[in-house]
Structures are given as C-alpha cells and as structure tokens.
Design a protein around this motif. Structure first.
Motif, PDB file in Angstrom:
ATOM      1  N   ASP A   1       0.858  -1.189   0.000  1.00 34.59           N
ATOM      2  CA  ASP A   1       0.000   0.000   0.000  1.00 34.59           C
ATOM      3  C   ASP A   1       0.893   1.236   0.000  1.00 34.59           C
ATOM      4  O   ASP A   1       1.839   1.321   0.795  1.00 34.59           O
ATOM      5  CB  ASP A   1      -0.916   0.005   1.224  1.00 34.59           C
ATOM      6  CG  ASP A   1      -1.909   1.157   1.182  1.00 34.59           C
ATOM      7  OD1 ASP A   1      -2.289   1.562   0.068  1.00 34.59           O
ATOM      8  OD2 ASP A   1      -2.296   1.657   2.255  1.00 34.59           O
TER       9      ASP A   1
ATOM     10  N   ARG B   1       0.728   5.656  -0.442  1.00 36.30           N
ATOM     11  CA  ARG B   1       0.029   6.922  -0.669  1.00 36.30           C
ATOM     12  C   ARG B   1       1.052   7.944  -1.145  1.00 36.30           C
ATOM     13  O   ARG B   1       2.056   8.182  -0.479  1.00 36.30           O
ATOM     14  CB  ARG B   1      -0.665   7.421   0.592  1.00 36.30           C
ATOM     15  CG  ARG B   1      -1.458   8.705   0.348  1.00 36.30           C
ATOM     16  CD  ARG B   1      -2.311   9.089   1.531  1.00 36.30           C
ATOM     17  NE  ARG B   1      -3.109  10.280   1.273  1.00 36.30           N
ATOM     18  CZ  ARG B   1      -4.282  10.303   0.663  1.00 36.30           C
ATOM     19  NH1 ARG B   1      -4.796   9.165   0.242  1.00 36.30           N
ATOM     20  NH2 ARG B   1      -4.942  11.426   0.473  1.00 36.30           N
TER      21      ARG B   1
ATOM     22  N   ASP C   1      -3.281  13.520  -5.144  1.00 34.11           N
ATOM     23  CA  ASP C   1      -3.010  12.386  -4.267  1.00 34.11           C
ATOM     24  C   ASP C   1      -3.373  11.087  -4.979  1.00 34.11           C
ATOM     25  O   ASP C   1      -4.414  10.998  -5.640  1.00 34.11           O
ATOM     26  CB  ASP C   1      -3.818  12.475  -2.966  1.00 34.11           C
ATOM     27  CG  ASP C   1      -3.416  13.668  -2.117  1.00 34.11           C
ATOM     28  OD1 ASP C   1      -2.223  14.006  -2.126  1.00 34.11           O
ATOM     29  OD2 ASP C   1      -4.297  14.258  -1.465  1.00 34.11           O
TER      30      ASP C   1
ATOM     31  N   ASP D   1      -3.514   6.844  -4.059  1.00 30.61           N
ATOM     32  CA  ASP D   1      -3.400   5.769  -3.077  1.00 30.61           C
ATOM     33  C   ASP D   1      -3.511   4.446  -3.836  1.00 30.61           C
ATOM     34  O   ASP D   1      -4.559   4.135  -4.398  1.00 30.61           O
ATOM     35  CB  ASP D   1      -4.506   5.882  -2.027  1.00 30.61           C
ATOM     36  CG  ASP D   1      -4.223   5.008  -0.815  1.00 30.61           C
ATOM     37  OD1 ASP D   1      -3.317   4.148  -0.908  1.00 30.61           O
ATOM     38  OD2 ASP D   1      -4.901   5.159   0.214  1.00 30.61           O
TER      39      ASP D   1
END
Length: 435
Positions: A372, A374, A383, A385
């Motif tokens: 994961d 970001r 942004d 993610d």
C-alpha cells in the motif's frame, strides 16, 4: 521494439552463464509456467471495464557462480500474454538484474558488469494498463584497480561506462562516464573508514529536451561489523553542474545510514536512511540485489522515466523472519523526492509492503502479499493511493511439476475526479522447475 529489449536481456544472461561455464559449472535454476489468466478490467478503464480471459506464459531463471576468478548473480523473467479480440497487441515483457565480477589479476584488477532491465510506466500519473508500459534498461561496465599501501591502508580506482535506454521515453537515453577514487583505512578488525571522491559525466542523446550535466561527490563512509550487527554511515557533499542553459549548479549535503541487526538466526531488522542526489538510472543499478532470486512475476515499477536528477530523502525499515515452514517480512517506508529540472513530479510518499509464506505440508505452499502506498504530487496538488493485495497457492504433485493458483487485486484511488480504477486477476497455471 519491445522484443529487442527482452531478447537483449536473455542474451546477456546466456552470455554470463557461458562465461561462468569456462571456470566451472554455474548453477542455473529456472521455472517455466503456462496457463490461463482472467482479468475483470484488462484496460484499467474507469468507466467501461473489459472482462477478458487470455493465455499467459513465463520463464524465470537465476544464474549464480562463485569461484576465485569469477562471481556472478543474475536473475530474470520473460512473460508472454496472448490477448483476445485484438484489444491489445500480444505482449512480451521481461526483467533482468545481475552483476558479474571477473578477477583479471588477483588482488589487483577486476572487471565488473551490471545490468538492470525493468518494466516502467510511460506516464507515471496513469494507471498500470498494458498500453502504459515500456522496457527500461541500464547497463554498466568497467574496471576496478586495487591498491595496497599497508596491511591497514588500501585504495580503489574505478572507471565505469553506463548506458541507459528507454523503449518509449527518448529523453531518458544517455551515456555516462563515471570515475571514483577510494581510500580505505582499517581502524580495528571490525571497523573501517573510507574516503571517496567520485565524478560522473552525463550526456543525453536528445539535447533539446534533456540537459547534459556533471555530478561530483565527496564523502566519508564509516563501517562497523559485529557478529549480529552491521552499521554503515556516509557523510559528505554533492554537486550537480549543468553544462548548458538555465541554472548552473546545485549543491546539497550527502547523508546516508544503514544498519542490520540479527538477534536470532531466523530474524533480522534493517534500517536505511538517506538525503542525497539520485536519478532513475542510478536507482536502477543500486536496486540490483546482491543475491539472485527466482522471479515469479513481471511487475511494472513506479519510476518517473525522464532526464532530471532529483534530491531524495527517505527512511526505510524492515523486518524479516525465516523459519522452517513460515517466512514473513514487512517493510514500511517514507520518501520525499524533489526534481531539479521541473517540479511537476515532486512527490511525498509513504507506505508499506508485507509478504507471508507458509509451507502447509511438503507438497503445498500458501503465500499472501500486500503493498500500500500513498503518494502526493505536491506541485500538482494530486493524491494517489495504490493498493495491491494477493494470494498464491501451489501444489507439487510430482518432482519438478506443480500447479498454481494466484489471485490479485489492484486498486488505485485518485484525488482527480474520474480516475479511480480497480482490477481483479486470477491466474491458473502449470509450472515445471528444474530443481
């Protein structure tokens, strides 16, 4: 054009195996797999996902050799996908990472070769769809002269030629000449300090979109090695000097630290921190692992493939456990990257990855993995993610032959409206391994 890059990687690996064979038999491990893959959004479309089943096959290999005159560690993989309905052209993707050291004169002169072939995005802001991938290759070769003035005082003089080449992004293509002088002082049997002076001249093929520059580094490195603990630290200064147009120079401190602690034979903790100049080609070569491992997939990286160096500040942590039946690792990270030529891709990122493997019984292995990240593009106020999770199950019914089932979910959430995408993949395959 893509096959040219993959073919070159296979030729390089075969050459290394052939050279190794002149000294003694190199160890070559490989697996061949073929099967059917189901993808519920093959184009990673945000509005009209295309569900497709297609054929997929792959060859993964490692080549290792260690003698008094030659050391080699190479791993790679080639994958083929046969898409239906001509939505995409059939693709061949490949990766290769390896190092070779040939000792020309014992304790005096050796010759090194390094190569990194990877799959990277054409557009770093777009999803990982088949049309957004390119092969990127970085090759390095050159001699190292060893100097010995006393039992506790040594030296090294290095010269390297580096060639970087991208399948689509021509501004990345360049030739480099790098030289370094190192003086090593042994302080104790377990510690040493090294004084480093190095320079690099970078010449890009396309001078219209890329500016040639010189880079200079002056730093000292301290190393302490104990039975269960290793520590390294670099401290110095770096300068980048452009040879034409725009801003002339930029200088920044060079700070690096790395540590490894092995409290038991089966567990280890790692730490790496840095504040330094880098670029995509340098990262590709420094990312080559010291030990070859058999790749099971060809994954698309997340590098911004361009001509600009950048200042990177990063902190990476890691824990790994290796038991008789269970293996586990976790690696969180934080990074800030500021590009020198343009601030479009300036980014702050943080995330973590984890892997788990369990030998359920002698013929059955279960694997789980997750990553994961970001990422914030500070100048674009954007942004992203990205989450990738998956599971594998492999059953070996006879020696050399096994059947495997892999499931993976890819999800990308963006602050830009209409650019959220997700994908689920299932791959059923039969594999032959020579070990």
């Amino acid at each position: 054009m893509r096959w040219k890059y993959v073919h070159a990687s296979v030729v390089t690996a075969a050459t290394l195996a052939g050279v190794s064979g002149t000294a003694s038999a190199a160890r070559v491990d490989y697996t061949i797999d073929a099967g059917i893959e189901q993808n519920d959004n093959v184009a990673l479309s945000t509005t009209d996902p295309i569900d497709q089943r297609y054929l997929r096959g792959g060859l993964g290999f490692t080549i290792t050799e260690s003698t008094s005159s030659l050391q080699a560690n190479v791993d790679g993989r080639v994958e083929y996908r046969d898409y239906e309905d001509d939505i995409f052209r059939d693709t061949v993707d490949g990766t290769l990472a390896g190092r070779l050291n040939w000792i020309a004169i014992p304790q005096r002169l050796f010759f090194s070769v390094e190569d990194s072939l990877s799959v990277q995005p054409v557009d770093a802001l777009a999803p990982d769809a088949p049309g957004n991938r390119q092969q990127v290759n970085v090759f390095s070769a050159g001699p190292t002269l060893l100097l010995a003035w006393s039992p506790s005082l040594h030296g090294q003089a290095e010269l390297r030629y580096v060639n970087s080449d991208a399948e689509v992004t021509d501004e990345f293509n360049s030739q480099r000449l790098a030289a370094a002088l190192r003086i090593i002082r042994e302080l104790t049997p377990t510690s040493s300090v090294t004084f480093n002076v190095q320079g690099q001249r970078v010449d890009f093929d396309d001078d219209i979109v890329a500016r040639d520059y010189d880079r200079y580094d002056l730093y000292a490195r301290y190393v302490r090695t104990l039975a269960h603990f290793e520590l390294g630290a670099d401290l110095g200064y770096s300068r980048i000097s452009y040879r034409q147009g725009g801003s002339g120079t930029r200088s920044e401190p060079l700070i690096r630290a790395d540590a490894t602690w092995n409290p038991t034979a089966s567990s280890s903790f790692t730490l790496a921190a840095s504040s330094e100049f880098s670029d995509t080609a340098v990262d590709a070569l420094s990312g080559i692992d010291a030990d070859a491992t058999l790749p099971e997939n060809v994954l698309t990286g997340d590098a911004v493939v361009n001509a600009s160096p950048y200042e990177v500040r990063s902190l990476d942590l890691g824990y790994a456990y290796t038991g008789t039946r269970i293996q586990f690792s976790v690696a969180p990270f934080v990074q800030e990257r500021d590009y020198i030529e343009s601030d479009e891709f300036d980014q702050d990122s943080h995330g973590a990855s984890a892997d788990f493997s369990w030998l359920v019984r002698r013929t059955l292995r279960l694997g789980l993995y997750a990553a994961d990240e970001r990422r914030t593009y500070t100048s674009l106020n954007r942004d992203e993610d990205t989450l990738r999770i998956g599971a594998t199950l492999r059953y070996s019914w006879v020696r050399h032959w096994s059947v495997g089932l892999q499931w993976e979910r890819y999800k990308r959430d963006s602050s830009v409206v209409g650019e959220d995408v997700s994908q689920n993949i299932v791959y059923l395959n039969v594999t032959y391994g020579n070990r």
